[in-house]
Motif scaffolding. Structure first.
Motif, PDB file in Angstrom:
ATOM      1  N   PHE A  98       0.839  -1.197   0.000  1.00 43.37           N
ATOM      2  CA  PHE A  98       0.000   0.000   0.000  1.00 43.37           C
ATOM      3  C   PHE A  98       0.878   1.252   0.000  1.00 43.37           C
ATOM      4  N   PRO A  99       1.535   1.518  -1.123  1.00 39.16           N
ATOM      5  CA  PRO A  99       2.488   2.631  -1.136  1.00 39.16           C
ATOM      6  C   PRO A  99       1.837   3.986  -0.848  1.00 39.16           C
ATOM      7  N   HIS A 100       0.516   4.083  -0.995  1.00 39.01           N
ATOM      8  CA  HIS A 100      -0.124   5.382  -0.786  1.00 39.01           C
ATOM      9  C   HIS A 100      -0.264   5.730   0.695  1.00 39.01           C
ATOM     10  N   LEU A 101      -0.123   4.729   1.572  1.00 40.01           N
ATOM     11  CA  LEU A 101      -0.341   4.984   2.997  1.00 40.01           C
ATOM     12  C   LEU A 101       0.828   5.746   3.623  1.00 40.01           C
ATOM     13  N   THR A 102       0.494   6.735   4.447  1.00 33.34           N
ATOM     14  CA  THR A 102       1.520   7.360   5.263  1.00 33.34           C
ATOM     15  C   THR A 102       1.729   6.458   6.482  1.00 33.34           C
ATOM     16  N   VAL A 103       2.943   6.017   6.683  1.00 37.57           N
ATOM     17  CA  VAL A 103       3.200   5.107   7.796  1.00 37.57           C
ATOM     18  C   VAL A 103       3.859   5.860   8.932  1.00 37.57           C
ATOM     19  N   MET A 104       3.226   5.821  10.112  1.00 38.61           N
ATOM     20  CA  MET A 104       3.833   6.425  11.289  1.00 38.61           C
ATOM     21  C   MET A 104       4.179   5.278  12.224  1.00 38.61           C
ATOM     22  N   VAL A 105       5.425   5.268  12.641  1.00 35.49           N
ATOM     23  CA  VAL A 105       5.874   4.045  13.283  1.00 35.49           C
ATOM     24  C   VAL A 105       6.489   4.304  14.660  1.00 35.49           C
ATOM     25  N   ARG A 106       6.176   3.380  15.564  1.00 35.92           N
ATOM     26  CA  ARG A 106       6.708   3.427  16.912  1.00 35.92           C
ATOM     27  C   ARG A 106       8.079   2.779  16.895  1.00 35.92           C
ATOM     28  N   ALA A 107       9.048   3.433  17.524  1.00 34.58           N
ATOM     29  CA  ALA A 107      10.372   2.837  17.640  1.00 34.58           C
ATOM     30  C   ALA A 107      10.686   2.656  19.113  1.00 34.58           C
ATOM     31  N   LYS A 108      11.192   1.486  19.441  1.00 36.34           N
ATOM     32  CA  LYS A 108      11.473   1.193  20.846  1.00 36.34           C
ATOM     33  C   LYS A 108      12.697   1.937  21.339  1.00 36.34           C
ATOM     34  N   SER A 109      13.715   1.964  20.490  1.00 30.26           N
ATOM     35  CA  SER A 109      14.977   2.552  20.933  1.00 30.26           C
ATOM     36  C   SER A 109      15.594   3.340  19.795  1.00 30.26           C
ATOM     37  N   ARG A 110      16.701   3.974  20.095  1.00 33.80           N
ATOM     38  CA  ARG A 110      17.443   4.700  19.084  1.00 33.80           C
ATOM     39  C   ARG A 110      17.923   3.771  17.966  1.00 33.80           C
ATOM     40  N   LEU A 111      18.399   2.591  18.360  1.00 29.35           N
ATOM     41  CA  LEU A 111      18.898   1.618  17.392  1.00 29.35           C
ATOM     42  C   LEU A 111      17.789   1.200  16.435  1.00 29.35           C
ATOM     43  N   ASP A 112      16.628   0.967  17.048  1.00 31.42           N
ATOM     44  CA  ASP A 112      15.435   0.604  16.312  1.00 31.42           C
ATOM     45  C   ASP A 112      15.090   1.711  15.315  1.00 31.42           C
ATOM     46  N   ALA A 113      15.203   2.945  15.786  1.00 31.85           N
ATOM     47  CA  ALA A 113      14.904   4.092  14.929  1.00 31.85           C
ATOM     48  C   ALA A 113      15.867   4.160  13.750  1.00 31.85           C
ATOM     49  N   TYR A 114      17.147   3.843  13.983  1.00 33.94           N
ATOM     50  CA  TYR A 114      18.115   3.838  12.887  1.00 33.94           C
ATOM     51  C   TYR A 114      17.695   2.869  11.787  1.00 33.94           C
ATOM     52  N   GLU A 115      17.279   1.677  12.217  1.00 29.51           N
ATOM     53  CA  GLU A 115      16.863   0.666  11.231  1.00 29.51           C
ATOM     54  C   GLU A 115      15.731   1.219  10.367  1.00 29.51           C
ATOM     55  N   LEU A 116      14.798   1.899  11.035  1.00 35.44           N
ATOM     56  CA  LEU A 116      13.641   2.425  10.316  1.00 35.44           C
ATOM     57  C   LEU A 116      14.039   3.557   9.373  1.00 35.44           C
ATOM     58  N   ILE A 117      15.012   4.362   9.817  1.00 35.63           N
ATOM     59  CA  ILE A 117      15.505   5.433   8.942  1.00 35.63           C
ATOM     60  C   ILE A 117      16.134   4.822   7.701  1.00 35.63           C
ATOM     61  N   ASP A 118      16.893   3.730   7.909  1.00 33.88           N
ATOM     62  CA  ASP A 118      17.518   3.044   6.786  1.00 33.88           C
ATOM     63  C   ASP A 118      16.497   2.578   5.763  1.00 33.88           C
ATOM     64  N   GLU A 119      15.313   2.229   6.253  1.00 34.21           N
ATOM     65  CA  GLU A 119      14.283   1.760   5.326  1.00 34.21           C
ATOM     66  C   GLU A 119      13.535   2.918   4.687  1.00 34.21           C
ATOM     67  N   GLY A 120      13.986   4.121   4.963  1.00 36.39           N
ATOM     68  CA  GLY A 120      13.405   5.276   4.284  1.00 36.39           C
ATOM     69  C   GLY A 120      12.140   5.812   4.920  1.00 36.39           C
ATOM     70  N   LEU A 121      11.926   5.504   6.191  1.00 36.81           N
ATOM     71  CA  LEU A 121      10.717   6.025   6.841  1.00 36.81           C
ATOM     72  C   LEU A 121      10.968   7.420   7.380  1.00 36.81           C
ATOM     73  N   GLU A 122       9.920   8.238   7.332  1.00 40.73           N
ATOM     74  CA  GLU A 122      10.072   9.614   7.799  1.00 40.73           C
ATOM     75  C   GLU A 122       9.487   9.822   9.183  1.00 40.73           C
ATOM     76  N   HIS A 123       8.358   9.176   9.428  1.00 42.45           N
ATOM     77  CA  HIS A 123       7.655   9.458  10.675  1.00 42.45           C
ATOM     78  C   HIS A 123       7.973   8.386  11.715  1.00 42.45           C
ATOM     79  N   ILE A 124       8.989   8.685  12.508  1.00 42.94           N
ATOM     80  CA  ILE A 124       9.448   7.713  13.489  1.00 42.94           C
ATOM     81  C   ILE A 124       9.291   8.310  14.879  1.00 42.94           C
ATOM     82  N   TYR A 125       8.713   7.560  15.785  1.00 45.73           N
ATOM     83  CA  TYR A 125       8.454   8.080  17.125  1.00 45.73           C
ATOM     84  C   TYR A 125       9.091   7.165  18.161  1.00 45.73           C
TER      85      TYR A 125
END
Lengths: 618, 197
Positions: free
Chosen positions: A502-529
C-alpha cells in the motif's frame, strides 16, 4: 487419484488462468472471465468437458454457499442500520419494480404466472461484484451513486434468502425432490409448514452463532495457530451448511445467517480473509461450470429472441434504476451511473435459475436462454459504462465541480488504521477518539480485543502483518497507518509489507529505541516516534524544576532538546554505517552514546531567547 | 522586483473565513512567501536563526494577524520579542532590517466607525497599532499604513472575495516595487490609498 480427475482439474485451472486475466484486462471483471472460460472448454466450445460439467456444478455450488457466508459477514449491522432508509427504500423499489416489469414481460410472452414471477425475481438481481469493482476502478466509492448502488445490492443480497425460501411455494405440479434423490424432511410438509420450518431453523442459526460460534472461536484464537483458525472457519461454514441440508433447507440461507451473526464479532476480518480464498476458488469453479453448461444450440437457434430479451431486460432494469435514483434524490449524472451499473443481471441469477429449473417451474430450454441473457448482460456493462461516460454524460449531464471544501473533512471515516493496541497504540487511539477520529484497530491478542470492544473501540482480531487482513481492514482506502506493535521485529516486518502493498499509505511508526529508529531510517521512513524520548525529557524537565529552574524556562529547554535530538538522530543514522560491521549490539549502543555526548558538547542548544535576557530593554 | 514575506499568525486559521479568503490566492503570486507561524511553531519554540535569515532574504515584510484584544495573537508578540534582537534588528549596531518595508494586515470584527473617538472602541485603529509602528521605527524599517478588513462577520463570501482581490493587488504592486511611499503614507489605511489609485 484417477488421471481423469487430474485432467479435469488441469482443464479448469488452465481455463481460469487463461481467461480471467484477459477479461480483467478488457475491463470485464473476473466473473465474466470465468464464464467465457467455461463456455470455451464446455461442450459447445472446444468440448474438453462434456456432460460432467453438471457434476462439477454440485461441488462448485458450495462456492455460492461461501459467497453468501461472506456476504453475511460483510453485512455490518451498523452500516445496515445507518443506511436503512436507502437500503429498504431504494432496494425495495428496485427489486420490486424490476420484478413486476419482468413479470409483465414474461406474462406477455406466455409464461405461467409462477414462472413469470420466478424469472422476474431472478432477473431483478444485479452483480455486486461488478458494481463494487466498477466504483473502485473509477475511484467513485464515496459518491452518492456508489452509496445507493451499494445499498441496493445489499438489499438484493439479503433478498436472495427469502427468494430461495419462497420459490418452493410457487411449485404447481407435484415435484419429485430435485437432485440428490433422498426424500428430505421438509419435502413432506405443505408449503406453509416449510416456511415455518425455515423460520425456526433461521432462529436456531442466529442463537447458535451468538452462543456457540463466538466462544468457540475465542477458544481457538487463544491457541495461536493460524491454520487451526482457518480450519475452524471452514468447520463453521460446512457444519452450518450440513445441518441445513439435513433439515432440508438451503445451505446458502444458513451460512448467510451465520455470517450475519459473526459480522458483529471481533473475528470478522480474520474469518473473512480465511474463507476468502476458498470462496474465490470454488466460485471461480462455479462460474466455469455455469459457462460450460449453457446450452448454446438453444441460443444460436433463435438469436432474435435472445437479443430481444436482452434489450428488454436491460431497458427495464435501467429505467427502473434511473427512476429509483431520481426518487432517492440523485442528480442526473449520479442516476445515470447508478442505472448503468445496476442494469446487468447478476451472478445470483446463476444460482436462482438452476434452482427454478430444479423446481420444474422453468423448462430446460428457457433456463439456458435466460442464463445466456444473464451472461451477455454482464458482458455489456463495461460497454454501457463507456457509452454513458463518453456520449451521454458529456451531453446531458452536469459535470459536478470538484469538492470545494478546503480545510474540512479532517476526520474521514476510518482513514486511520492502528496496528497493535498495547500501551502505545491504545494511547494514540484514545487521543484520536477524543478528537472524533474513529480509527480501525488491529490487534492479535483476542482477550484484549474482547475487552476493548466492550469499551466501544472498533477493534478487530487479526495479525496485522498479513496483507489480506490489512486489506479487509480497509488499508486501500485509509490514509495513515500507525505501526505500534510491541515487538520491533514484527513492527518492521509490518512496515516493509505495508510499503510494498500500500504505497499510498503514510506510515507512522513506533520505535522502541534509538537503534530501532536507525533501522527504520535506513528503510526510508520519515515518521518515526521513539517511545522513550518525550517521556525521558519530561522527567528531565521536572528535575530541572526540582532544582529551582523556572518551569517555563525548563519546559522550553526540554522542547529544544527534543527537537535537537530528532535532528541528531537523522545525522547519526548515516554515520553509523562507517563503523565496522562486527561490533556487537551492546557495544554499538555505547558507541552511539559516546558520539551523542561528543556532539552535545559542541552543539547542544541552550535557550535561544537572547532577546529575553534583558540586554535590549530600554 | 521585491520579495514579500507574509508573517501570518492565527491560532484558529481553520475557523477564520476572512483570513482563509484573504490568503487563498497568495500561493499563486510569485515572489510572495506565506509563513504561517502557528503552523511552523505549534509549541511556540520559534527558531530565531531561521526567522532572521528569512527576514534578511525578503524586502517587504507583512505582519498579518487577526486583531485580538487590541493586539496581535500571543505567538506573534513572542515572535517580535524573540526575533527582533538587540544588536541585530535594533541598537546602534543593529541594522539588519534597515529600510525594509513593513506593514500590518489586520482582520477585525469591529467596523471602522466603531474605531473612533466617539465609537465603541474609543480610539482610531491606528492608535492601537502604535507599538507595532514604533517597533518598525526602532528597527529602522519603513512603516506603511495598515491594510484592514473591518467587520469581518458582516461580510458575505463575495464581499470577502472582493477584499481578497484588493489584498492580492496590493501585494503584486509591492512585488513590482514601483511604489510611491510618500503617497501611501498620506492615507490612514492602505485600503484608502488603493481605492484612489
Amino acid at each position: 487419484m484417477s488421471p481423469d480427475f487430474l485432467r479435469d482439474a488441469l482443464i479448469y485451472l488452465a481455463a481460469a488462468v487463461l481467461f480471467v486475466p484477459v477479461a480483467k484486462r478488457l475491463g470485464m471483471g473476473s466473473v465474466l472471465g470465468y464464464l467465457i472460460g467455461g463456455i470455451l472448454i464446455g461442450p459447445f466450445g472446444l468440448g474438453f468437458i462434456g456432460e460432467e460439467g453438471k457434476d462439477i456444478m454440485q461441488f462448485a455450488e458450495f462456492g455460492v454457499v461461501m459467497m453468501l457466508f461472506l456476504a453475511g459477514l460483510e453485512l455490518e449491522p451498523a452500516t445496515f442500520w445507518r443506511m436503512r432508509r436507502l437500503i429498504l427504500g431504494a432496494g425495495f423499489a428496485q427489486v420490486g419494480a424490476t420484478t413486476l416489469a419482468c413479470f409483465a414481460l414474461f406474462m406477455l410472452i406466455g409464461f405461467s404466472w409462477q414462472a413469470s414471477l420466478a424469472c422476474g425475481l431472478a432477473l431483478s438481481m444485479s452483480s455486486t461484484a461488478i458494481i463494487m469493482q466498477t466504483f473502485r476502478e473509477k475511484g467513485l466509492t464515496k459518491t452518492q451513486s456508489a452509496r445507493s448502488s451499494l445499498a441496493v445490492s445489499l438489499f438484493q443480497d439479503v433478498s436472495v434468502i427469502p427468494i430461495l425460501a419462497l420459490l418452493p411455494l410457487l411449485v404447481v405440479t407435484a415435484v419429485s425432490p430435485p437432485a440428490g434423490g433422498a426424500t428430505r424432511f421438509i419435502d413432506t410438509l405443505p408449503g406453509w409448514a416449510q416456511t415455518l420450518t425455515l423460520l425456526a431453523a433461521a432462529n436456531a442459526v442466529v442463537l447458535g452463532g451468538r452462543f456457540v460460534f463466538v466462544p468457540f472461536l475465542r477458544f481457538i484464537a487463544r491457541v495461536h495457530l493460524r491454520e487451526l483458525f482457518t480450519i475452524s472457519a471452514l468447520l463453521i461454514v460446512i457444519g452450518t451448511a450440513y445441518l441445513m441440508t439435513l433439515v432440508g433447507l438451503s445451505p446458502a440461507l444458513g451460512t448467510f445467517l451465520a455470517g450475519v451473526v459473526l459480522a458483529t464479532s471481533q473475528f470478522r476480518h480474520e474469518l473473512e480473509s480465511d474463507i476468502e480464498p476458498f470462496k474465490g476458488v470454488l466460485l471461480g469453479l462455479f462460474f466455469l461450470a455455469v459457462g460450460a453448461s449453457i446450452n448454446f444450440s438453444q441460443i444460436f437457434s433463435n438469436p432474435g429472441l435472445i437479443l430481444g430479451l436482452l434489450c428488454g431486460v436491460i431497458v427495464i432494469k435501467g429505467v427502473v434504476a434511473l427512476l429509483t435514483g431520481k426518487i432517492a434524490g440523485l442528480s442526473f449524472d449520479q442516476s445515470m451511473i447508478f442505472a448503468v451499473v445496476l442494469a446487468q443481471v447478476g451472478e445470483f441469477a446463476f444460482v436462482l435459475f438452476p434452482f427454478i429449473h430444479q423446481l420444474r417451474i422453468l423448462s430446460a430450454e428457457w433456463t439456458d436462454i435466460l442464463m445466456g441473457v444473464t451472461a451477455i448482460s454482464m458482458a455489456f456493462t463495461p460497454l454501457m459504462l463507456l457509452i454513458n461516460e463518453r456520449l451521454i454524460l458529456p451531453r446531458f449531464g452536469t459535470k459536478e465541480s470538484v469538492s470545494k471544501k478546503a480545510s474540512d473533512n479532517i476526520e474521514g471515516e476510518h482513514s486511520v488504521i492502528i496496528a497493535g493496541f498495547g500501551h502505545f497504540g491504545s494511547t494514540v487511539g484514545r487521543f484520536l477518539r477524543a478528537n472524533g477520529v474513529a480509527a480501525t484497530i488491529l490487534d492479535n491478542d483476542s482477550d484484549r480485543v474482547e475487552l476493548l470492544r466492550k469499551t466501544g473501540f472498533n477493534v478487530f482480531y487479526g495479525d496485522a502483518t498479513r496483507i489480506d487482513i490489512l486489506k479487509s481492514a480497509g488499508a486501500q482506502d485509509a490514509k495513515i497507518l500507525i505501526a505500534a506493535i510491541d515487538s520491533p521485529e514484527i513492527n518492521r516486518d509490518l512496515v516493509d509489507k505495508v510499503k510494498q502493498a500500500f504505497p499510498h499509505l503514510t506510515v507512522m511508526v513506533r520505535a522502541k529505541s534509538r537503534l530501532d529508529a536507525y533501522e527504520l531510517i535506513d528503510e526510508g521512513l520519515e515518521h518515526i516516534y521513539r517511545e522513550s524520548l518525550d517521556t525521558s525529557v519530561r522527567l528531565g524537565v521536572d528535575v530541572l524544576v526540582g532544582l529551582g529552574f523556572r518551569r517555563h524556562s525548563a519546559t522550553r529547554a526540554g522542547q529544544a532538546f527534543i527537537k535537537y535530538d530528532e535532528e541528531a538522530l537523522g545525522r547519526l543514522a548515516g554515520h553509523r554505517h562507517d563503523q565496522e560491521e562486527y561490533l556487537f549490539q551492546t557495544r554499538r549502543h555505547i558507541e552511539i552514546q559516546e558520539a551523542l555526548l561528543a556532539l552535545d558538547r559542541e552543539t547542544i542548544p541552550r535557550l535561544q531567547d537572547h532577546a529575553w535576557d534583558g540586554r535590549s530593554e530600554e | 522586483m521585491n520579495k514579500v514575506l507574509i508573517l501570518f499568525a492565527h491560532p484558529r486559521f481553520e475557523k477564520s473565513r476572512a483570513n482563509r479568503a484573504l490568503l487563498a490566492g497568495v500561493g499563486a503570486l510569485p515572489s510572495v512567501r506565506l509563513h504561517d507561524l502557528y503552523e511552523e511553531y505549534p509549541d511556540f519554540l520559534i527558531d530565531v536563526e531561521r526567522e532572521k535569515s528569512l527576514l534578511t532574504e525578503h524586502d517587504v515584510i507583512v505582519w498579518h494577524f487577526p486583531f485580538y484584544m487590541y493586539g496581535a495573537p500571543a505567538l506573534f508578540k513572542q515572535w517580535l520579542d524573540s526575533v527582533l534582537e538587540y544588536g541585530w534588528a535594533h541598537g546602534s549596531k543593529g541594522s539588519a532590517l534597515k529600510d525594509k518595508i513593513v506593514f500590518v494586515t489586520l482582520t477585525a470584527g469591529g467596523t471602522r466607525q466603531a474605531y473612533a473617538a466617539g465609537g465603541h472602541n474609543r480610539y482610531p485603529l491606528r492608535e492601537f497599532l502604535v507599538p507595532f509602528e514604533q517597533t518598525a521605527v526602532l528597527c529602522k524599517m519603513t512603516y506603511l499604513p495598515p491594510f484592514v478588513v473591518h467587520g469581518t462577520h458582516l461580510l458575505d463570501d463575495s464581499q470577502l472575495a472582493g477584499q481578497a482581490e484588493i489584498y492580492l493587488r496590493l501585494l503584486s504592486i509591492l512585488v513590482r516595487g514601483v511604489v510611491d511611499i510618500e503617497s501611501m503614507t498620506r492615507y490612514a489605511y492602505l485600503n484608502d490609498w488603493l481605492s484612489t489609485d
